[in-house]
Each structure stands twice: as C-alpha cells, then as structure tokens.
Design a protein around this motif. Structure first.
Motif, PDB file in Angstrom:
ATOM      1  N   TYR A 138      47.354  38.134  38.695  1.00  0.00           N
ATOM      2  CA  TYR A 138      46.690  39.176  37.918  1.00  0.00           C
ATOM      3  C   TYR A 138      47.701  39.908  37.038  1.00  0.00           C
ATOM      4  O   TYR A 138      48.858  40.102  37.442  1.00  0.00           O
ATOM      5  CB  TYR A 138      46.088  40.241  38.831  1.00  0.00           C
ATOM      6  CG  TYR A 138      44.983  39.796  39.755  1.00  0.00           C
ATOM      7  CD1 TYR A 138      45.261  39.481  41.095  1.00  0.00           C
ATOM      8  CD2 TYR A 138      43.667  39.726  39.318  1.00  0.00           C
ATOM      9  CE1 TYR A 138      44.246  39.106  41.964  1.00  0.00           C
ATOM     10  CE2 TYR A 138      42.646  39.347  40.184  1.00  0.00           C
ATOM     11  CZ  TYR A 138      42.952  39.037  41.498  1.00  0.00           C
ATOM     12  OH  TYR A 138      41.941  38.666  42.359  1.00  0.00           O
ATOM     13  N   PHE A 154      47.272  51.357  38.889  1.00  0.00           N
ATOM     14  CA  PHE A 154      46.716  50.252  38.101  1.00  0.00           C
ATOM     15  C   PHE A 154      45.233  50.503  37.821  1.00  0.00           C
ATOM     16  O   PHE A 154      44.377  50.161  38.637  1.00  0.00           O
ATOM     17  CB  PHE A 154      46.939  48.938  38.838  1.00  0.00           C
ATOM     18  CG  PHE A 154      48.392  48.586  39.035  1.00  0.00           C
ATOM     19  CD1 PHE A 154      48.751  47.555  39.885  1.00  0.00           C
ATOM     20  CD2 PHE A 154      49.403  49.275  38.381  1.00  0.00           C
ATOM     21  CE1 PHE A 154      50.094  47.215  40.076  1.00  0.00           C
ATOM     22  CE2 PHE A 154      50.735  48.958  38.560  1.00  0.00           C
ATOM     23  CZ  PHE A 154      51.085  47.912  39.421  1.00  0.00           C
ATOM     24  N   TYR A 213      42.804  50.872  46.451  1.00  0.00           N
ATOM     25  CA  TYR A 213      41.994  49.939  45.678  1.00  0.00           C
ATOM     26  C   TYR A 213      40.926  49.325  46.574  1.00  0.00           C
ATOM     27  O   TYR A 213      41.134  49.147  47.773  1.00  0.00           O
ATOM     28  CB  TYR A 213      42.845  48.796  45.120  1.00  0.00           C
ATOM     29  CG  TYR A 213      43.945  49.246  44.198  1.00  0.00           C
ATOM     30  CD1 TYR A 213      45.213  49.531  44.704  1.00  0.00           C
ATOM     31  CD2 TYR A 213      43.733  49.385  42.833  1.00  0.00           C
ATOM     32  CE1 TYR A 213      46.232  49.952  43.868  1.00  0.00           C
ATOM     33  CE2 TYR A 213      44.746  49.810  41.993  1.00  0.00           C
ATOM     34  CZ  TYR A 213      45.992  50.094  42.518  1.00  0.00           C
ATOM     35  OH  TYR A 213      47.008  50.524  41.687  1.00  0.00           O
ATOM     36  N   GLN A 260      38.580  45.798  46.750  1.00  0.00           N
ATOM     37  CA  GLN A 260      38.451  44.449  46.207  1.00  0.00           C
ATOM     38  C   GLN A 260      37.300  43.720  46.888  1.00  0.00           C
ATOM     39  O   GLN A 260      37.233  43.659  48.116  1.00  0.00           O
ATOM     40  CB  GLN A 260      39.746  43.649  46.380  1.00  0.00           C
ATOM     41  CG  GLN A 260      39.685  42.292  45.693  1.00  0.00           C
ATOM     42  CD  GLN A 260      40.973  41.505  45.831  1.00  0.00           C
ATOM     43  OE1 GLN A 260      41.677  41.600  46.828  1.00  0.00           O
ATOM     44  NE2 GLN A 260      41.294  40.717  44.813  1.00  0.00           N
ATOM     45  N   LYS A 285      36.785  38.900  43.075  1.00  0.00           N
ATOM     46  CA  LYS A 285      36.961  39.899  42.008  1.00  0.00           C
ATOM     47  C   LYS A 285      38.363  40.495  42.043  1.00  0.00           C
ATOM     48  O   LYS A 285      39.070  40.389  43.048  1.00  0.00           O
ATOM     49  CB  LYS A 285      35.938  41.034  42.178  1.00  0.00           C
ATOM     50  CG  LYS A 285      34.491  40.567  42.132  1.00  0.00           C
ATOM     51  CD  LYS A 285      34.097  40.058  40.777  1.00  0.00           C
ATOM     52  CE  LYS A 285      32.623  39.741  40.700  1.00  0.00           C
ATOM     53  NZ  LYS A 285      32.237  39.181  39.377  1.00  0.00           N
ATOM     54  N   SER A 286      38.736  41.124  40.954  1.00  0.00           N
ATOM     55  CA  SER A 286      40.030  41.792  40.927  1.00  0.00           C
ATOM     56  C   SER A 286      39.904  43.158  41.604  1.00  0.00           C
ATOM     57  O   SER A 286      38.813  43.711  41.708  1.00  0.00           O
ATOM     58  CB  SER A 286      40.525  41.923  39.487  1.00  0.00           C
ATOM     59  OG  SER A 286      39.536  42.483  38.675  1.00  0.00           O
ATOM     60  N   PRO A 287      41.030  43.696  42.077  1.00  0.00           N
ATOM     61  CA  PRO A 287      41.000  45.026  42.709  1.00  0.00           C
ATOM     62  C   PRO A 287      40.553  46.095  41.713  1.00  0.00           C
ATOM     63  O   PRO A 287      40.781  45.967  40.502  1.00  0.00           O
ATOM     64  CB  PRO A 287      42.462  45.243  43.124  1.00  0.00           C
ATOM     65  CG  PRO A 287      43.031  43.869  43.221  1.00  0.00           C
ATOM     66  CD  PRO A 287      42.353  43.081  42.150  1.00  0.00           C
ATOM     67  N   LEU A 291      40.643  50.346  41.089  1.00  0.00           N
ATOM     68  CA  LEU A 291      41.271  51.600  41.499  1.00  0.00           C
ATOM     69  C   LEU A 291      40.224  52.600  41.966  1.00  0.00           C
ATOM     70  O   LEU A 291      39.224  52.833  41.288  1.00  0.00           O
ATOM     71  CB  LEU A 291      42.065  52.185  40.325  1.00  0.00           C
ATOM     72  CG  LEU A 291      42.781  53.515  40.559  1.00  0.00           C
ATOM     73  CD1 LEU A 291      43.871  53.367  41.622  1.00  0.00           C
ATOM     74  CD2 LEU A 291      43.369  54.032  39.244  1.00  0.00           C
ATOM     75  N   TYR A 339      43.023  48.281  49.868  1.00  0.00           N
ATOM     76  CA  TYR A 339      44.488  48.204  49.888  1.00  0.00           C
ATOM     77  C   TYR A 339      45.084  49.527  49.429  1.00  0.00           C
ATOM     78  O   TYR A 339      44.593  50.137  48.475  1.00  0.00           O
ATOM     79  CB  TYR A 339      44.984  47.109  48.940  1.00  0.00           C
ATOM     80  CG  TYR A 339      44.523  45.722  49.300  1.00  0.00           C
ATOM     81  CD1 TYR A 339      43.368  45.186  48.744  1.00  0.00           C
ATOM     82  CD2 TYR A 339      45.250  44.927  50.194  1.00  0.00           C
ATOM     83  CE1 TYR A 339      42.929  43.911  49.078  1.00  0.00           C
ATOM     84  CE2 TYR A 339      44.824  43.650  50.529  1.00  0.00           C
ATOM     85  CZ  TYR A 339      43.662  43.154  49.967  1.00  0.00           C
ATOM     86  OH  TYR A 339      43.240  41.883  50.302  1.00  0.00           O
ATOM     87  N   PHE A 396      52.200  46.863  48.365  1.00  0.00           N
ATOM     88  CA  PHE A 396      50.839  47.089  48.830  1.00  0.00           C
ATOM     89  C   PHE A 396      50.791  47.015  50.353  1.00  0.00           C
ATOM     90  O   PHE A 396      51.619  46.349  50.984  1.00  0.00           O
ATOM     91  CB  PHE A 396      49.908  46.004  48.270  1.00  0.00           C
ATOM     92  CG  PHE A 396      49.692  46.072  46.790  1.00  0.00           C
ATOM     93  CD1 PHE A 396      50.581  45.456  45.913  1.00  0.00           C
ATOM     94  CD2 PHE A 396      48.588  46.732  46.261  1.00  0.00           C
ATOM     95  CE1 PHE A 396      50.383  45.513  44.536  1.00  0.00           C
ATOM     96  CE2 PHE A 396      48.372  46.788  44.890  1.00  0.00           C
ATOM     97  CZ  PHE A 396      49.269  46.176  44.026  1.00  0.00           C
ATOM     98  N   GLY A 410      46.060  45.395  53.812  1.00  0.00           N
ATOM     99  CA  GLY A 410      44.626  45.350  53.568  1.00  0.00           C
ATOM    100  C   GLY A 410      43.781  45.645  54.788  1.00  0.00           C
ATOM    101  O   GLY A 410      44.190  45.412  55.930  1.00  0.00           O
TER     102      GLY A 410
END
Lengths: 117, 107
Positions: free
Chosen positions: A94, A104, B36, B38, B42-44, B46, B87, B98, B101
C-alpha cells in the motif's frame, strides 16, 4: 478528492526487483509525505519507508539496502523499488498519505505481489 | 525501534456491546498514535489520530484514550459494520510500527 493508486506487476520471480508506482491526485507531493506499507496475507502491517514532501526519504532498516523510494512530482508519482526479492516478500503493498496533524489519512487500494518462480 | 504490543489478538462480542482494545508502546510516544480499521480485502481506514482525535467522518461511538506508553480504543454500542480488524500505530519515530492487530468478530 484525494486518491492514491498503486500499480505494478502481480508476479515477480525470486531474486528479481520489484517496481511499484503510487499515483496520487487531489494533493501535491510537495505538501505531504507518502509512505509505503506492506501486509502479508492475514498478518499485520509493516511500514517500509517514506518520501518526505521535501524530497528526502527514510527507510525501515528491516529492508537494509534493498529498498529505494523516489518520485516524479510532475507526474504526481512515488516509486518503490526493492531488489533481491524472496518468497517472504509476497504480500499486499500500500501507499498512504500522512495528513497534517494526523497519521495515514488516505490509503491506496493496495497491490498484491506474489514472489514465485 | 518502538514496539507496539496490542491486545487482545481476537475478540468476540455481540451487537450493542462495548469493547476495548489496548496498545502498549515500548517507550513514551507522546500521544502520537493512530488507530485503523481494516475490513477483509480493503485498505486500512484511519479512525483516531493523536491518541484521541476522531478522524473526519468516523462515528462518535469510536473513542481513543491514553498517554505515555498505554493507549486504548473503545467502541460503544457495536454495529454490524464494526466487525473488522483494528491496528494501532506509533507515529512518533521511524520505523512507524504497527500493533499486531485485533480481530473483532460477532458472537
């Protein structure tokens, strides 16, 4: 509208070099840093490195000298190059923007990379 | 490098419940911490930055707290869309590590 989009090959052979592009829109690379983050399937996130807004870079030492990040501001693109790929480098890559006063705040959709012969 | 120890690794809860996820930094990160969410494939996204600031558009049932080395994410009144992985992230110094999770599942 802020967007980031990763592109690159889905399959790379062991020992070869991975080249990925993050194309951004809706903001300037000279105003925000862009970061690369990797995720192995079903695992946590790993910060790889960043392109600062001033063009400087910094890297996670876990990647020693394998990793290089560069940019082309005229094309709004940030590049990742990583050499000597091994099967352990398989994962989703990513790019993400670090917002002002936040972390981010925008991420790309990710690009899945498989290292295999 | 700053290590982020996140717990629990998994959590099972019912709709409407309140849950808390913890993150312990190996050194003081001066509240420069993000959370985050997720979802699979999918992408994380915020949720929280600077330990307790809610990112734009994030529902108020999410809240963050903590200071120094200890931080937490609280989700009140769980909704179906909240079942996902979460995360934490150190934003103080590189590498921007990070946590491992937390997978939140429906009971």
């Amino acid at each position: 509208q802020v967007q980031l989009k990763e592109s690159g090959p889905g399959l790379v052979q062991p020992s070869q070099t991975l080249s990925l592009t993050c194309t951004v829109s809706g903001f300037s690379l000279t105003s925000y840093s862009v970061h690369w983050v990797r995720q192995h399937s079903g695992k946590s996130l790993e910060w790889m490195g960043r392109m600062w807004s001033d063009g400087d870079t910094s890297y996670n030492s876990a990647f020693t000298s394998r990793l290089s990040i560069s940019r082309d501001t005229s094309k709004s693109q940030v590049f990742l190059k990583m050499n000597s790929l091994q099967t352990e480098d398989t994962g989703t890559y990513y790019c993400a923007r670090r917002g002002n006063g936040s972390l981010f705040d925008y991420w790309g959709q990710g690009v899945m990379v498989t290292v295999s012969s | 490098d700053i290590q982020m120890t996140q717990s629990p690794a998994s959590l099972s809860a019912s709709l409407g419940e309140t849950v808390t996820i913890e993150c312990l930094a190996s050194e003081d990160i001066y509240d420069i911490l993000a959370w985050y969410q997720q979802k699979p494939g999918k992408s994380p996204q915020l949720l929280i930055y600077d330990a307790s600031s809610l990112h734009t558009g994030v529902p108020s049932r999410f809240s963050g707290s903590g200071s120094g080395t200890q931080y937490s994410l609280k989700i009140n009144s769980l909704q179906p869309e909240d079942f996902a992985s979460y995360y934490c992230q150190n934003g103080l110094s590189a590498p921007l590590t990070f946590g491992s999770g937390t997978k939140l599942e429906i009971k």
